[in-house]
Design a protein around this motif. Structure first.
Motif, PDB file in Angstrom:
ATOM      1  N   GLU A  31       0.828  -1.209   0.000  1.00  0.00           N
ATOM      2  CA  GLU A  31       0.000   0.000   0.000  1.00  0.00           C
ATOM      3  C   GLU A  31       0.862   1.259   0.000  1.00  0.00           C
ATOM      4  O   GLU A  31       0.503   2.258  -0.633  1.00  0.00           O
ATOM      5  CB  GLU A  31      -0.963   0.011   1.189  1.00  0.00           C
ATOM      6  N   SER A  36      -0.441   5.097  -0.486  1.00  0.00           N
ATOM      7  CA  SER A  36      -1.186   5.254   0.771  1.00  0.00           C
ATOM      8  C   SER A  36      -0.239   5.760   1.849  1.00  0.00           C
ATOM      9  O   SER A  36       0.895   5.305   1.951  1.00  0.00           O
ATOM     10  CB  SER A  36      -1.804   3.925   1.203  1.00  0.00           C
ATOM     11  N   ARG A  38      -1.973   7.478   4.977  1.00  0.00           N
ATOM     12  CA  ARG A  38      -2.756   7.709   6.192  1.00  0.00           C
ATOM     13  C   ARG A  38      -3.385   6.415   6.702  1.00  0.00           C
ATOM     14  O   ARG A  38      -3.748   5.526   5.927  1.00  0.00           O
ATOM     15  CB  ARG A  38      -3.838   8.754   5.936  1.00  0.00           C
ATOM     16  N   ASP A  40      -6.327   5.819   7.793  1.00  0.00           N
ATOM     17  CA  ASP A  40      -7.646   5.536   7.220  1.00  0.00           C
ATOM     18  C   ASP A  40      -7.552   5.010   5.788  1.00  0.00           C
ATOM     19  O   ASP A  40      -8.373   4.208   5.357  1.00  0.00           O
ATOM     20  CB  ASP A  40      -8.569   6.754   7.301  1.00  0.00           C
ATOM     21  N   GLU A  41      -6.526   5.421   5.035  1.00  0.00           N
ATOM     22  CA  GLU A  41      -6.327   4.883   3.681  1.00  0.00           C
ATOM     23  C   GLU A  41      -5.981   3.395   3.747  1.00  0.00           C
ATOM     24  O   GLU A  41      -6.536   2.590   2.996  1.00  0.00           O
ATOM     25  CB  GLU A  41      -5.182   5.605   2.962  1.00  0.00           C
ATOM     26  N   LYS A  44      -9.139   1.411   4.864  1.00  0.00           N
ATOM     27  CA  LYS A  44     -10.178   1.339   3.827  1.00  0.00           C
ATOM     28  C   LYS A  44      -9.756   0.435   2.682  1.00  0.00           C
ATOM     29  O   LYS A  44     -10.524  -0.413   2.222  1.00  0.00           O
ATOM     30  CB  LYS A  44     -10.498   2.743   3.317  1.00  0.00           C
ATOM     31  N   ARG A  45      -8.530   0.598   2.200  1.00  0.00           N
ATOM     32  CA  ARG A  45      -8.087  -0.164   1.028  1.00  0.00           C
ATOM     33  C   ARG A  45      -7.844  -1.626   1.341  1.00  0.00           C
ATOM     34  O   ARG A  45      -8.062  -2.485   0.490  1.00  0.00           O
ATOM     35  CB  ARG A  45      -6.849   0.489   0.441  1.00  0.00           C
TER      36      ARG A  45
END
Length: 168
Positions: A31, A36, A38, A40-41, A44-45
């Motif tokens: 990631e 990516s 953060r 939250d990224e 989520k991913r």
């Protein structure tokens, strides 16, 4: 269940797996190569539980594979990025991806192709290349003792070379 630590083994592969062998760790590192940064990224991913992500980010940071840094656009919030040590794992990710593309991609068609930005051509499969330019398999590579080789490692090398190299 706590897994056994491999950090004291004489094998560099075992020690590397001790640091990054857990699949969430490799996916987090991947990631980072996707951009990516953060928490939250990542969550989520990857669809990863917050507690698992927190633990993996803390471990990867402690191992100096990723680092926290302040996000300029979000004061008081940190992001994550690969360190030099982490960036050197990229070829490992590419080899695993290429193997998965060949053996596991649905219909033999990968979701993502890797293309050289400068030449706009697909990258070659990662291989072990001889001085002559020939791609080598493990059957064409001789093991030699390294500077830290123990007597047990030297015996393993002799046994391995006799078994593998004579199969040619």
């Amino acid at each position: 269940m706590q897994r056994k630590s491999l950090s004291d083994m004489a094998c560099s592969l075992a020690r590397a797996l001790d640091e990054v062998g857990e699949w969430w760790s490799l996916l987090i590192i991947q990631e980072c190569t996707y951009g990516s940064m953060r928490f939250d990224e990542f969550q989520k991913r990857l669809g990863i539980a917050r507690n698992v992500l927190t633990a993996r980010l803390e471990r990867l940071t402690a191992l100096d594979i990723i680092e926290r840094f302040p996000l300029p656009e979000k004061p008081g919030i940190s992001g994550y990025r690969l360190t030099s040590k982490g960036e050197e794992l990229y070829p490992v990710l590419v080899v695993l991806k290429q193997w998965g593309d060949k053996w596991l991609a649905p219909g033999g068609k990968p979701h993502i192709s890797l293309v050289d930005e400068a030449y706009r051509e697909a990258v070659e499969p990662v291989s072990i290349i001889a001085q002559s330019g020939e791609r080598l398999s493990f059957r064409q590579i001789r093991f030699e003792p390294g500077p830290n080789a123990s007597d047990a490692t030297k015996a393993l090398i002799i046994d391995r070379n006799e078994k593998i190299l004579r199969q040619k």
